[in-house]
Design a protein around this motif. Structure first.
Motif, PDB file in Angstrom:
ATOM      1  N   LEU A  35      -0.062   1.631  -5.711  1.00  0.00           N
ATOM      2  CA  LEU A  35       0.680   1.441  -4.462  1.00  0.00           C
ATOM      3  C   LEU A  35       0.503   0.016  -3.931  1.00  0.00           C
ATOM      4  CD1 LEU A  35      -0.065   4.854  -2.719  1.00  0.00           C
ATOM      5  CD2 LEU A  35       2.025   4.155  -3.899  1.00  0.00           C
ATOM      6  N   TYR A  36      -0.766  -0.475  -4.004  1.00  0.00           N
ATOM      7  CA  TYR A  36      -1.007  -1.820  -3.486  1.00  0.00           C
ATOM      8  C   TYR A  36      -0.284  -2.856  -4.338  1.00  0.00           C
ATOM      9  CZ  TYR A  36      -3.468  -5.869  -1.645  1.00  0.00           C
ATOM     10  OH  TYR A  36      -3.766  -7.069  -1.051  1.00  0.00           O
ATOM     11  N   SER A  37      -0.321  -2.690  -5.665  1.00  0.00           N
ATOM     12  CA  SER A  37       0.380  -3.630  -6.539  1.00  0.00           C
ATOM     13  C   SER A  37       1.881  -3.590  -6.282  1.00  0.00           C
ATOM     14  CB  SER A  37       0.084  -3.275  -8.007  1.00  0.00           C
ATOM     15  OG  SER A  37      -1.295  -3.355  -8.272  1.00  0.00           O
ATOM     16  N   LYS A  38       2.383  -2.386  -6.088  1.00  0.00           N
ATOM     17  CA  LYS A  38       3.810  -2.242  -5.808  1.00  0.00           C
ATOM     18  C   LYS A  38       4.187  -2.952  -4.511  1.00  0.00           C
ATOM     19  CE  LYS A  38       7.326   1.392  -5.655  1.00  0.00           C
ATOM     20  NZ  LYS A  38       7.526   2.862  -5.667  1.00  0.00           N
ATOM     21  N   LYS A  39       3.303  -2.815  -3.524  1.00  0.00           N
ATOM     22  CA  LYS A  39       3.565  -3.465  -2.242  1.00  0.00           C
ATOM     23  C   LYS A  39       3.538  -4.981  -2.383  1.00  0.00           C
ATOM     24  CE  LYS A  39       1.754  -3.618   2.482  1.00  0.00           C
ATOM     25  NZ  LYS A  39       0.685  -3.100   3.378  1.00  0.00           N
ATOM     26  N   VAL A  40       2.556  -5.486  -3.142  1.00  0.00           N
ATOM     27  CA  VAL A  40       2.437  -6.934  -3.324  1.00  0.00           C
ATOM     28  C   VAL A  40       3.638  -7.470  -4.100  1.00  0.00           C
ATOM     29  CG1 VAL A  40       1.089  -8.736  -4.458  1.00  0.00           C
ATOM     30  CG2 VAL A  40      -0.065  -6.929  -3.185  1.00  0.00           C
ATOM     31  N   VAL A  41       4.007  -6.744  -5.171  1.00  0.00           N
ATOM     32  CA  VAL A  41       5.152  -7.198  -5.965  1.00  0.00           C
ATOM     33  C   VAL A  41       6.423  -7.195  -5.130  1.00  0.00           C
ATOM     34  CG1 VAL A  41       6.630  -6.556  -7.907  1.00  0.00           C
ATOM     35  CG2 VAL A  41       4.156  -6.534  -8.173  1.00  0.00           C
ATOM     36  N   LEU A  42       6.585  -6.121  -4.339  1.00  0.00           N
ATOM     37  CA  LEU A  42       7.782  -6.038  -3.502  1.00  0.00           C
ATOM     38  C   LEU A  42       7.820  -7.197  -2.505  1.00  0.00           C
ATOM     39  CD1 LEU A  42      10.290  -4.472  -2.672  1.00  0.00           C
ATOM     40  CD2 LEU A  42       8.852  -3.118  -1.130  1.00  0.00           C
ATOM     41  N   LYS A  43       6.652  -7.520  -1.953  1.00  0.00           N
ATOM     42  CA  LYS A  43       6.595  -8.630  -1.010  1.00  0.00           C
ATOM     43  C   LYS A  43       6.972  -9.943  -1.696  1.00  0.00           C
ATOM     44  CE  LYS A  43       3.411 -11.030   2.080  1.00  0.00           C
ATOM     45  NZ  LYS A  43       2.002 -11.105   2.574  1.00  0.00           N
ATOM     46  N   ASN A  44       6.427 -10.165  -2.898  1.00  0.00           N
ATOM     47  CA  ASN A  44       6.754 -11.394  -3.623  1.00  0.00           C
ATOM     48  C   ASN A  44       8.224 -11.450  -4.003  1.00  0.00           C
ATOM     49  OD1 ASN A  44       4.092 -12.221  -3.476  1.00  0.00           O
ATOM     50  ND2 ASN A  44       3.534 -11.235  -5.411  1.00  0.00           N
ATOM     51  N   VAL A  45       8.775 -10.283  -4.401  1.00  0.00           N
ATOM     52  CA  VAL A  45      10.191 -10.250  -4.764  1.00  0.00           C
ATOM     53  C   VAL A  45      11.058 -10.542  -3.558  1.00  0.00           C
ATOM     54  CG1 VAL A  45      12.039  -8.701  -5.512  1.00  0.00           C
ATOM     55  CG2 VAL A  45       9.874  -8.736  -6.746  1.00  0.00           C
ATOM     56  N   GLN A  46      10.655  -9.983  -2.421  1.00  0.00           N
ATOM     57  CA  GLN A  46      11.431 -10.257  -1.206  1.00  0.00           C
ATOM     58  C   GLN A  46      11.405 -11.743  -0.886  1.00  0.00           C
ATOM     59  OE1 GLN A  46       9.556  -7.612   1.583  1.00  0.00           O
ATOM     60  NE2 GLN A  46      11.163  -6.071   1.335  1.00  0.00           N
ATOM     61  N   GLU A  47      10.223 -12.347  -1.026  1.00  0.00           N
ATOM     62  CA  GLU A  47      10.141 -13.779  -0.736  1.00  0.00           C
ATOM     63  C   GLU A  47      10.977 -14.585  -1.735  1.00  0.00           C
ATOM     64  OE1 GLU A  47       5.593 -13.765   1.103  1.00  0.00           O
ATOM     65  OE2 GLU A  47       6.048 -14.794  -0.790  1.00  0.00           O
ATOM     66  N   SER A  48      10.910 -14.175  -3.015  1.00  0.00           N
ATOM     67  CA  SER A  48      11.693 -14.893  -4.022  1.00  0.00           C
ATOM     68  C   SER A  48      13.183 -14.727  -3.764  1.00  0.00           C
ATOM     69  CB  SER A  48      11.341 -14.373  -5.422  1.00  0.00           C
ATOM     70  OG  SER A  48       9.977 -14.604  -5.714  1.00  0.00           O
ATOM     71  N   ALA A  49      13.595 -13.499  -3.458  1.00  0.00           N
ATOM     72  CA  ALA A  49      15.016 -13.250  -3.188  1.00  0.00           C
ATOM     73  C   ALA A  49      15.463 -13.999  -1.946  1.00  0.00           C
ATOM     74  CB  ALA A  49      15.259 -11.748  -3.032  1.00  0.00           C
ATOM     75  N   SER A  50      14.591 -14.018  -0.933  1.00  0.00           N
ATOM     76  CA  SER A  50      14.936 -14.743   0.289  1.00  0.00           C
ATOM     77  C   SER A  50      15.068 -16.234   0.021  1.00  0.00           C
ATOM     78  CB  SER A  50      13.859 -14.471   1.348  1.00  0.00           C
ATOM     79  OG  SER A  50      14.067 -15.263   2.482  1.00  0.00           O
ATOM     80  N   ASN A  51      14.122 -16.766  -0.749  1.00  0.00           N
ATOM     81  CA  ASN A  51      14.187 -18.206  -1.043  1.00  0.00           C
ATOM     82  C   ASN A  51      15.415 -18.550  -1.872  1.00  0.00           C
ATOM     83  OD1 ASN A  51      11.775 -18.636   0.303  1.00  0.00           O
ATOM     84  ND2 ASN A  51      10.533 -18.304  -1.538  1.00  0.00           N
TER      85      ASN A  51
END
Length: 654
Positions: free
Chosen positions: A38-54
């Motif tokens: 769950l924690y890895s999924k949350k971290v990956v999702l956060k990074n993906v959101q930042e990448s998609a946002s950028n």
């Protein structure tokens, strides 16, 4: 608990130990694995959101830079036209200079209101554009077939009075390329009033922008797209959707109301993050979208979830495999440890089973380590030795007890043989009937009774009770009976018999035992009864038609208590049919479960009820009455009953 149920419940300690350790480890592992996932999924999702946002912001910024760079040119030209009123040729030169200065602009024009440039000319809109060779060509817009006053690129800024970007469109005259037009209205003062004079436009080609969007790739199938103010796809990985479909038409076509809501937010200028099914791949995806402020368009970036979490899934598969391998190794280690611990216990269990079966000579497993198992083994061995010694002692004790019981049984038989036990004792004599019973409280007792003929016409009888019980009392009883018989046969009065027996018993009586005794001599011809008592209970005299009464007794001490005691002889006369009931205190002092005594009154009452019974029936009836009274209470004292029934010299009385 039955042996079968106990067998089914038997479980190995090693199995329970392995089960407990593996279960606990599995719980901890699953907890850590779940948290990590769950924690890895949350971290990956956060990074993906930042990448998609950028990425989205990068696309938006690129688009903004492109259009803002184009917007400055027509704005500047519109100001110059509004202030200087250049002639037609100068105006064309200005447009040409604008095209040369900015390669992003495909074409441009200055379109005037009817007769605004030339009072004789209804349409005036020189359009300069880049031809196929890259040279700047000129054409005139406006005419009977092209009333540009009614086109959006002209009418919208005119009515809104602000510069606007048009919806992207395919320019047929420009080779069918995708373009968008930026239109800037310009005004001139006339008598202090600002009047609309036309628009300055700049066309930009969107083909490069579309290709740039098409080149965007996120993970394996992620993509970016661009929609216009109306939701039309301007850039999309599927070329068939570009300028042919919009986000709302796709939402209607695929039945995706959530896509319609997202499209509405996008054209309203919102930015955000949403979960949606990709219309291009059909996969559950994450969508980030942002607004292009200059044009009113919106950029979206779509990323499939499966591809986002593919690394996590692969990592989890690896972790699961490592965990399973770890479990297998841990299981083998636990089994090995459990066997090393439980092997001595198994041997100890087998040994204790042999001990339980009675094999106390079995050898216990050798103790090598002084741990809990070793201590338990030594304790079991000590228990085995103690049990062996105890059983040996118990065997000896039991053997001794059996020997004593056997000796007591012999003593009982000897004692009973001392007493008359044949009834009727004198079948040829009809002048009397006599019956007696003795029930000792222990194997042997101290009660006694006896009767014998002194001569042809005189019958001697006695009933006694020795103090204490058991073997000493039995021996004292035997001595007393022997002395009475030997002394009575000398023809003495009952009182003299008691006196001489008393003196004999007092000799060497170190144990201070004594005996109560009632004795009498019945003259069978006349019914005269001489009797004396040494502290014994008074007999009951039963006469026909009369209530039973106690036989008066002379004063007399117990035998064996003190030497030279004086006893008295009393006389009475028995009529034919009279009975004399003699007993010991074991009858009247018998107790029930409530500690109540049988009592002399109850004996008298029972005798009254059985006054007509024969001697044997009377004795057995009284004895049964005592048993019923005491019920299951153990007998505490010897019980002796004797009945002498006088029938007269002719023996006719019954």
């Amino acid at each position: 608990m039955s042996r079968i149920s106990a067998h089914h419940r038997k479980q190995r300690l090693s199995f329970r130990l392995a089960l407990f350790v593996l279960s606990s480890t599995a719980l901890f592992f699953l907890g850590a694995f779940g948290y990590n996932y769950l924690y890895s999924k949350k971290v990956v999702l956060k990074n993906v959101q930042e990448s998609a946002s950028n990425l989205t912001h990068s696309l938006v910024n690129r688009l903004e830079v492109k259009v803002q760079g184009v917007e400055q040119i027509p704005r500047y030209l519109s100001l110059r036209i509004a202030q200087s009123r250049p002639p037609a040729q100068e105006l064309e030169d200005m447009i040409k200079s604008m095209l040369k200065a900015n390669p992003e602009i495909f074409g441009a024009t200055v379109a005037f209101e009817p007769y605004a440039m030339d009072p004789d000319q209804h349409y005036f809109a020189p359009y300069l554009f880049r031809d196929n060779e890259g040279d700047i060509a000129v054409s005139e817009l406006g005419g009977e077939e092209y009333h540009y006053f009614h086109w959006d690129w002209y009418s919208i800024p005119r009515h809104l009075e602000i510069p606007v970007w048009s919806e992207p469109y395919f320019d047929e005259g420009g080779g069918g390329i995708l373009m968008s037009t930026y239109s800037v209205p310009f005004y001139r003062e006339n008598r202090g009033i600002s009047q609309f004079q036309g628009v300055v436009t700049a066309d930009i080609c969107l083909e490069a922008l579309v290709r740039h969007f098409a080149d965007v790739q996120l993970y394996d199938t992620g993509y970016a797209f661009l929609i216009s103010r109306n939701g039309t796809f301007v850039a999309h990985p599927d070329p068939d959707r570009v300028m042919r479909q919009g986000i709302f038409s796709v939402a209607e076509e695929m039945g995706m109301p959530e896509l319609r809501i997202i499209g509405r937010d996008m054209i309203r200028g919102a930015r955000g993050f949403a979960h949606v099914t990709s219309v291009h791949t059909g996969q559950d995806s994450l969508l980030y979208y942002d607004h292009v402020k200059s044009t009113g368009w919106s950029v979206g970036v779509m990323i499939p979830k499966d591809e986002i979490y593919s690394d996590i899934v692969a990592l989890n598969h690896t972790v699961v495999l490592i965990g399973m391998a770890g479990f297998a190794i841990l299981f083998l280690v636990i089994v090995a440890i459990s066997k090393s611990i439980t092997r001595p216990l198994h041997s100890l269990v087998s040994t204790t089973r042999e001990i339980a079966r009675g094999n106390l000579d079995v050898d216990l497993p050798r103790v090598r380590v002084n741990d809990e198992v070793g201590q338990l083994s030594r304790s079991v061995d000590q228990m085995r030795l103690a049990l062996k010694e105890y059983i040996s002692d118990l065997t000896e004790t039991t053997r001794a007890k059996e020997r004593i019981e056997s000796e007591l049984k012999i003593a009982r038989n000897i004692q009973m043989n001392f007493l008359p036990k044949k009834f009727p004792p004198f079948p040829n004599r009809h002048e009397f009937d006599i019956y007696a019973m003795l029930e000792p409280a222990k194997e042997v007792g101290g009660d006694l009774y006896d009767f014998f003929f002194l001569d042809e016409d005189h019958l001697f009888f006695s009933v006694g009770d020795v103090s204490d019980k058991g073997v000493p009392a039995a021996l004292f009883m035997a001595v007393t009976k022997t002395l009475i018989k030997g002394i009575a046969e000398q023809g003495l009065e009952p009182s003299d018999i008691l006196a001489r027996v008393n003196n004999e018993l007092c000799q060497g009586n170190d144990s201070c035992m004594f005996v109560t005794l009632f004795c009498g001599i019945l003259d069978l011809r006349t019914g005269e009864l001489k009797y004396s008592s040494a502290g014994h209970n008074p007999p009951l005299l039963l006469k026909k038609g009369q209530d039973p009464k106690w036989l008066p007794l002379p004063q007399g001490m117990v035998l064996g208590g003190m030497e030279d005691m004086v006893f008295k002889t009393m006389k009475t006369s028995l009529a034919p049919g009279d009975k004399l009931l003699m007993y010991t205190d074991g009858v009247t002092e018998a107790m029930d479960s409530d500690q109540k005594l049988y009592s002399e009154n109850r004996l008298k009452s029972e005798a009254r009820a059985m006054i007509r019974d024969e001697s044997q029936d009377l004795v057995k009836g009284i004895l049964n009455s005592v048993h019923r009274f005491a019920r299951n209470v153990p007998q505490s004292d010897d019980i002796t009953l004797m009945v002498l029934a006088y029938k007269g010299s002719s023996g006719s009385a019954s």
